[in-house]
Scaffold this active site. Sequence first.
Site, PDB file in Angstrom:
ATOM      1  N   ASN A   1      12.862  88.772  10.961  1.00  0.00           N
ATOM      2  CA  ASN A   1      12.034  87.745  11.600  1.00  0.00           C
ATOM      3  C   ASN A   1      12.289  87.848  13.094  1.00  0.00           C
ATOM      4  O   ASN A   1      13.331  87.413  13.577  1.00  0.00           O
ATOM      5  CB  ASN A   1      12.429  86.363  11.069  1.00  0.00           C
ATOM      6  CG  ASN A   1      11.713  85.249  11.803  1.00  0.00           C
ATOM      7  OD1 ASN A   1      10.777  85.491  12.564  1.00  0.00           O
ATOM      8  ND2 ASN A   1      12.155  84.018  11.581  1.00  0.00           N
TER       9      ASN A   1
ATOM     10  N   LYS B   1      10.793  86.355  15.474  1.00  0.00           N
ATOM     11  CA  LYS B   1      10.525  85.110  16.215  1.00  0.00           C
ATOM     12  C   LYS B   1       9.678  85.441  17.449  1.00  0.00           C
ATOM     13  O   LYS B   1       8.844  86.349  17.384  1.00  0.00           O
ATOM     14  CB  LYS B   1      11.848  84.412  16.551  1.00  0.00           C
ATOM     15  CG  LYS B   1      12.735  84.263  15.301  1.00  0.00           C
ATOM     16  CD  LYS B   1      13.927  83.394  15.490  1.00  0.00           C
ATOM     17  CE  LYS B   1      14.710  83.325  14.184  1.00  0.00           C
ATOM     18  NZ  LYS B   1      15.849  82.431  14.254  1.00  0.00           N
TER      19      LYS B   1
ATOM     20  N   HIS C   1       9.779  77.977   8.122  1.00  0.00           N
ATOM     21  CA  HIS C   1      11.026  78.250   8.851  1.00  0.00           C
ATOM     22  C   HIS C   1      11.523  76.963   9.520  1.00  0.00           C
ATOM     23  O   HIS C   1      10.719  76.146   9.976  1.00  0.00           O
ATOM     24  CB  HIS C   1      10.796  79.347   9.894  1.00  0.00           C
ATOM     25  CG  HIS C   1      12.081  79.872  10.456  1.00  0.00           C
ATOM     26  ND1 HIS C   1      12.762  79.215  11.446  1.00  0.00           N
ATOM     27  CD2 HIS C   1      12.820  80.956  10.130  1.00  0.00           C
ATOM     28  CE1 HIS C   1      13.882  79.892  11.722  1.00  0.00           C
ATOM     29  NE2 HIS C   1      13.938  80.957  10.937  1.00  0.00           N
TER      30      HIS C   1
ATOM     31  N   GLU D   1      12.630  76.426  12.347  1.00  0.00           N
ATOM     32  CA  GLU D   1      12.124  76.227  13.719  1.00  0.00           C
ATOM     33  C   GLU D   1      10.710  75.654  13.686  1.00  0.00           C
ATOM     34  O   GLU D   1      10.337  74.856  14.557  1.00  0.00           O
ATOM     35  CB  GLU D   1      12.190  77.561  14.484  1.00  0.00           C
ATOM     36  CG  GLU D   1      13.643  77.913  14.825  1.00  0.00           C
ATOM     37  CD  GLU D   1      13.955  79.401  14.880  1.00  0.00           C
ATOM     38  OE1 GLU D   1      13.032  80.223  14.992  1.00  0.00           O
ATOM     39  OE2 GLU D   1      15.159  79.739  14.788  1.00  0.00           O
TER      40      GLU D   1
ATOM     41  N   GLU E   1      18.326  79.342   4.540  1.00  0.00           N
ATOM     42  CA  GLU E   1      18.859  79.481   5.899  1.00  0.00           C
ATOM     43  C   GLU E   1      19.487  78.162   6.342  1.00  0.00           C
ATOM     44  O   GLU E   1      18.769  77.248   6.788  1.00  0.00           O
ATOM     45  CB  GLU E   1      17.727  79.844   6.870  1.00  0.00           C
ATOM     46  CG  GLU E   1      17.030  81.146   6.536  1.00  0.00           C
ATOM     47  CD  GLU E   1      16.331  81.736   7.766  1.00  0.00           C
ATOM     48  OE1 GLU E   1      16.590  82.904   8.044  1.00  0.00           O
ATOM     49  OE2 GLU E   1      15.569  81.026   8.436  1.00  0.00           O
TER      50      GLU E   1
ATOM     51  N   GLY F   1      21.394  81.695  14.582  1.00  0.00           N
ATOM     52  CA  GLY F   1      21.566  82.024  15.996  1.00  0.00           C
ATOM     53  C   GLY F   1      22.875  81.510  16.583  1.00  0.00           C
ATOM     54  O   GLY F   1      23.049  81.492  17.793  1.00  0.00           O
TER      55      GLY F   1
ATOM     56  N   SER G   1      22.708  84.300  11.138  1.00  0.00           N
ATOM     57  CA  SER G   1      23.738  85.168  11.727  1.00  0.00           C
ATOM     58  C   SER G   1      24.136  86.346  10.829  1.00  0.00           C
ATOM     59  O   SER G   1      25.291  86.750  10.807  1.00  0.00           O
ATOM     60  CB  SER G   1      24.972  84.353  12.129  1.00  0.00           C
ATOM     61  OG  SER G   1      24.618  83.385  13.109  1.00  0.00           O
TER      62      SER G   1
HETATM   63  P1  13P Z   1      19.682  84.736  13.220  1.00  0.00           P
HETATM   64  O1  13P Z   1      19.859  85.958  12.331  1.00  0.00           O
HETATM   65  O2  13P Z   1      19.424  85.081  14.650  1.00  0.00           O
HETATM   66  O3  13P Z   1      20.789  83.747  13.031  1.00  0.00           O
HETATM   67  O4  13P Z   1      18.332  84.016  12.717  1.00  0.00           O
HETATM   68  C1  13P Z   1      18.171  83.734  11.369  1.00  0.00           C
HETATM   69  C2  13P Z   1      16.779  83.314  11.143  1.00  0.00           C
HETATM   70  O5  13P Z   1      16.379  82.225  11.519  1.00  0.00           O
HETATM   71  C3  13P Z   1      15.873  84.253  10.442  1.00  0.00           C
HETATM   72  O6  13P Z   1      14.699  83.626  10.063  1.00  0.00           O
END
Ligand code: 13P
Length: 248
Positions: free
Chosen positions: A9, A11, A95, A97, A164, A170, A208
């Site tokens: 992903n 983003k 997601h 976010e 997640e 992150g 992560s």
């Molecule tokens: P990270 O791998 O950067 O922690 O992000 C995870 C994520 O939100 C994947 O959709």
Amino acid sequence: MRKPFIAANWKMNKTSQETEEFIRSFVPLVKDITDVDILLAPSFISIESASRLLTSSDVLLGAQNVYHEESGAFTGEIAPDMLLAAGCSHVIIGHSERREYFSETDDVVNKKIKLARSKGLDIILCIGESLEQRESNRTFDVLNGQLSGSLADLSLDGITIAYEPIWAIGTGKTATDEQANETHAFIREWLGKNKKNADSVRIQYGGSVKPENIEGLMSQSEIDGALVGGASLKPDSFAKIVTGASGK
Ligand code: 13P
């Protein structure tokens, strides 16, 4: 037997040109890996150029979001048919976010999944709890609410779940292998109680994930893959994650 599924992903990262550069370096690195499904989810604007470069590769293409109406006056939105025409087989929905910054509720997530599935797109449905919810022992309640709302009146055909935990996204803080597996086991039990064919559904872990921790995560019985953010942005790092998932 569930085939491992590793998805990137990206983003809001990478222009079309950067997407193409990534694909040119990445595809040769994973060309011999046939026991892992691999998916890239670039930004909408890079999907068509990614699709052209991936035509002769087994790497799958997905979008990070979709709208829940077929067409019409919805300025700025993208419909499932547009994703299919551009070469996507998958779409990530729900997601954290999107839930946090764009006010997506389980009801909206459910509408998106219904329309996207009816058009033939496969789904990666994201669920997960915040740190505050985990610390107040509400993880399973939160996941129960997200699963029942997002999957209302839906079968599990074409659905992958991505667990997640928001506190691991992150932050460099991964759930321990056992913590992740315990939560995946809860999700699998929920699916088994409420839907048919729960055993065939793949449950990815996200938060992560990196080359150093993929093997430990994949060694857990209920972890079938990963949804990777930051560590999927570099071809060699993402290829190492795919390699680490191979052989499960
Ligand atoms: P990270 O791998 O950067 O922690 O992000 C995870 C994520 O939100 C994947 O959709």
